[in-house]
Design an enzyme around this catalytic site. Structure first.
Site, mmCIF file in Angstrom:
data_model
loop_
_atom_site.group_PDB
_atom_site.id
_atom_site.type_symbol
_atom_site.label_atom_id
_atom_site.label_comp_id
_atom_site.label_asym_id
_atom_site.label_seq_id
_atom_site.Cartn_x
_atom_site.Cartn_y
_atom_site.Cartn_z
ATOM 1 N N LYS A 52 0.844 -1.204 0.000
ATOM 2 C CA LYS A 52 0.000 0.000 0.000
ATOM 3 C C LYS A 52 0.876 1.250 0.000
ATOM 4 C CE LYS A 52 -3.877 -2.432 2.120
ATOM 5 N NZ LYS A 52 -4.648 -2.776 3.338
ATOM 6 N N GLN A 100 -4.864 -1.780 9.522
ATOM 7 C CA GLN A 100 -4.734 -3.077 8.862
ATOM 8 C C GLN A 100 -5.302 -4.177 9.752
ATOM 9 O OE1 GLN A 100 -3.750 -3.503 5.694
ATOM 10 N NE2 GLN A 100 -4.087 -5.697 5.799
ATOM 11 N N ASP A 123 -11.168 2.460 3.834
ATOM 12 C CA ASP A 123 -11.462 1.024 3.705
ATOM 13 C C ASP A 123 -12.957 0.772 3.496
ATOM 14 O OD1 ASP A 123 -9.278 -0.732 3.715
ATOM 15 O OD2 ASP A 123 -9.001 -0.561 5.890
HETATM 16 N N1 GUN Z 1 -7.053 -7.152 5.865
HETATM 17 C C1 GUN Z 1 -7.379 -7.858 4.767
HETATM 18 N N2 GUN Z 1 -7.893 -7.040 3.824
HETATM 19 C C2 GUN Z 1 -7.896 -5.805 4.344
HETATM 20 C C3 GUN Z 1 -8.293 -4.527 3.852
HETATM 21 O O1 GUN Z 1 -8.784 -4.373 2.730
HETATM 22 N N3 GUN Z 1 -8.113 -3.482 4.693
HETATM 23 C C4 GUN Z 1 -7.601 -3.623 5.933
HETATM 24 N N4 GUN Z 1 -7.479 -2.546 6.696
HETATM 25 N N5 GUN Z 1 -7.221 -4.791 6.439
HETATM 26 C C5 GUN Z 1 -7.362 -5.871 5.637
#
Ligand code: GUN
Length: 292
Positions: A52, A100, A123
């Protein structure tokens, strides 16, 4: 049979975003700023967050990584994490941020998600965004399902009136994808399957578009797929592989070699849905920045 190139599509989207940002920055605006909170050292989460941050660079965004240690002997307190979220909510220089997941089991994930300012929730996990999305109002859409819909669009795969079958009802993929595919303008007929579904193989065989999002390697076998179906594989399970330097490889939820010959379109793992998730997070961050 067409193998959908999620990596290239994601690169195209990031290039489009980078062009928009470059023009705005040239006109004197500050670049979008995405922050990420990472707790502990889960291998998958480390990789996702690193990717990211890398994507932010590709898009011309600023990024911040906020790390917290948490061990069995010194667990991170929920209060410390909530304080960090409040700081980001109040920081006018941060356009959007993510926490996350998964978080250590002693932390209440839902409480953390609900502490995020919905206007910075890139998100799309906050109930305000989930609810707004459900009734078709502007909102942040969760990145993985948004990436799937974007792939269908960019590959000109028709969805109107088509039967989409989703295996897996998670809050971050299956459920929001069902909502997106049923939305006006996308117009699919959606069946959402899960661990209690009876006659799963039979339902899957009636899918024009089959999405596997349950997290069980090679779960979807050739007998579950109709000739000409579009198959989207969301699985990214790490399975041991001694021939790899890392000691593992990523396995999708689809038995790819057996299923691919029957498909009109299929996404590979890796290089399918995964890169699109990150591209759509960048798109959401751009949207947050645009609104400010
Ligand atoms: N863990 C797995 N997929 C995601 C996501 O799209 N965002 C976040 N914050 N955590 C995750």
């Amino acid at each position: 049979m067409t193998v959908i190139d999620g990596k290239q599509t994601a690169a195209d989207i990031k290039a489009e975003i980078a062009a928009t940002v470059a023009a705005a920055v040239a006109a004197g605006r500050r670049a979008p700023h995405l922050a990420a909170i990472l707790v502990g050292h889960d291998g998958g989460s480390e990789t996702y967050v690193a990717n990211k941050i890398k994507a932010c660079e590709a898009c011309g965004f600023r990024s911040s990584l906020i790390r917290f240690e948490s061990t069995d002997t010194e667990p991170l307190s929920e209060g410390t994490l909530l304080d960090a979220i409040r700081t980001l909510n109040a920081d006018p220089d941060v356009d959007g941020f993510i926490v996350q997941l998964p978080l250590p089991s002693h932390i209440d994930e839902q409480k953390i998600i609900e502490a995020i300012d919905p206007a910075k929730d890139v998100d799309g996990f906050h109930p305000v965004n989930v609810g707004r999305h459900a009734i078709g109002l502007p909102s942040f859409r969760p990145a993985t399902p948004a990436g799937i819909v974007e792939l269908l669009k960019r590959y000109n795969i028709p969805t109107a009136g088509r039967h989409a079958v989703i295996i897996g009802r998670s809050n971050i993929v299956g459920k929001p994808l069902a909502t997106m595919l049923a939305q006006k303008g996308v117009d699919a007929t959606v069946t959402l399957c899960h661990s209690r579904t009876r006659n799963l193989a039979e339902i899957c065989r009636r899918a024009d578009i089959l999405v596997a999002a349950l997290g069980r390697p090679a779960f979807v076998t050739a007998d579950m797929v109709a000739d000409g179906a579009v198959v989207i594989d969301v699985g990214t399970t790490r399975v041991a592989d001694a021939s790899r330097k890392s000691g593992f490889r990523l396995s999708g939820d689809v038995d790819y070699n057996a299923v691919a010959p029957k498909c009109s379109f299929i996404t590979p793992v890796p290089g399918g849905v995964g890169p699109m998730t990150i591209a759509m997070l960048m798109a959401n961050t751009l949207q947050a920045w645009n609104k400010r």
